[in-house]
Design an enzyme around this catalytic site. Structure first.
Site, short mmCIF file in Angstrom:
data_model
loop_
_atom_site.label_atom_id
_atom_site.label_comp_id
_atom_site.label_asym_id
_atom_site.label_seq_id
_atom_site.Cartn_x
_atom_site.Cartn_y
_atom_site.Cartn_z
N ASP A 67 13.18 -13.43 -25.05
CA ASP A 67 13.89 -12.27 -25.61
C ASP A 67 13.07 -10.99 -25.44
O ASP A 67 11.89 -11.02 -25.08
CB ASP A 67 14.22 -12.50 -27.10
N ASN A 136 13.89 -16.00 -41.50
CA ASN A 136 15.28 -16.24 -41.87
C ASN A 136 15.90 -17.35 -41.02
O ASN A 136 17.11 -17.53 -41.00
CB ASN A 136 16.10 -14.95 -41.73
N HIS A 138 15.82 -17.50 -37.71
CA HIS A 138 16.26 -17.10 -36.37
C HIS A 138 15.42 -17.78 -35.29
O HIS A 138 14.27 -18.18 -35.52
CB HIS A 138 16.26 -15.57 -36.20
N GLU A 143 20.14 -14.42 -34.58
CA GLU A 143 20.00 -14.21 -36.02
C GLU A 143 21.07 -15.00 -36.77
O GLU A 143 22.05 -15.47 -36.16
CB GLU A 143 20.15 -12.71 -36.31
P1 PGA Z 1 5.89 -15.08 -35.31
O1 PGA Z 1 7.41 -14.84 -34.92
O2 PGA Z 1 5.41 -16.19 -34.44
O3 PGA Z 1 5.22 -13.77 -35.02
O4 PGA Z 1 5.88 -15.47 -36.75
C1 PGA Z 1 8.29 -15.91 -34.86
C2 PGA Z 1 9.70 -15.46 -34.62
O5 PGA Z 1 10.15 -14.47 -35.22
O6 PGA Z 1 10.40 -16.13 -33.86
#
Ligand code: PGA
Length: 242
Positions: A67, A136, A138, A143
């Site tokens: 992404d 959350n 995602h 999302e």
């Molecule tokens: P992070 O992000 O590894 O920085 O916690 C994970 C995500 O949002 O997919």
């Protein structure tokens, strides 16, 4: 679904890296879906170090980015591509032709999606998808509320993710939209390796494993995938009974 729990972040990263390598080496097509974020950084460090010491050859691997924030590409400090260039692509001197990565600055983001889908098809599908998980639930920029049927698409970013996402940048950024592989792309990957570390992920890890499968909790949409493996450190695993 399999779950591996390590005592520390370092041990989790080492085990996940070894499993990624084994799966990639066993596959005829070698397309790795690569996610940015703090969590997989240790895994990338392991792979880079193995290549540097001559213990691993990734010259026949191809890469697709999970992404990117809309309006950004690798030239934007803090973007997904920026972090992955620093942690992975630059140290390994990966040739640009081997990488497909959403350019969030492109005028036509739909075209970016089509190009990514073509790249995935052309390389025989995703062999291994490396994923983190948002607070959350995602996955990538899928999302809560996302359709499980989506492939690459432009996504609206949840307000919580917009706030949490500021951690990747040195100055406040507008993070209202992103461009992401869809749940459907990930379900079609042969193997999914999801990592979570730290106490702040403990609650979402519990939900990911125990709540009903629902698009409101995108991570649960991966749960029936036969090649789905979750890697946790002790803190992230703290609330789950294993
Ligand atoms: P992070 O992000 O590894 O920085 O916690 C994970 C995500 O949002 O997919």
């Amino acid at each position: 679904m399999e779950i591996f729990v390590a005592d520390t972040y370092k041990q989790m990263s080492m085990k996940a890296a070894q499993d990624v390598i084994t799966l990639m080496q066993a596959s005829k097509n070698k397309l790795l879906c690569i996610a940015s974020g703090d969590t997989p950084a240790g895994l990338y460090k392991e792979i880079v170090s193995k290549v540097k010491t001559g213990a691993l050859d990734v010259s026949d691997w191809k890469f697709v980015g999970l992404d990117e924030w809309a309006g950004m590409n690798g030239h934007d400090e803090g973007s997904c591509r920026y972090h992955l260039d620093k942690q992975f692509f630059f140290p390994l001197k990966i040739n640009k032709e081997k990488i497909s990565f959403f350019n969030g600055r492109a005028a036509d983001l739909e075209k970016e999606c089509a190009t990514t889908e073509d790249f995935i098809k052309q390389h025989g599908g995703i062999t291994v998808a490396i994923l983190g998980i948002g607070l959350n639930g995602h996955i990538g920029m899928n999302e809560p509320g996302t359709s499980p049927l989506l492939h690459s698409h432009i996504a609206e970013i949840d307000p919580e993710t917009q706030a949490v996402g500021q951690k990747y940048f040195t100055t406040p950024r507008q993070l209202s939209h992103g461009i992401t592989l869809g749940i459907s792309n990930l379900i079609q990957a042969r193997h999914i390796i999801l990592l979570a570390s730290g106490i702040n992920k403990a609650a979402i890890v519990k939900k990911a494993l125990e709540e009903e499968i629902s698009k409101q909790l995108p991570v649960t949409l991966l749960r029936d995938h036969t090649g789905f493996k979750i890697y946790l450190d002790a803190e992230a695993a703290q609330l789950v009974q294993l």
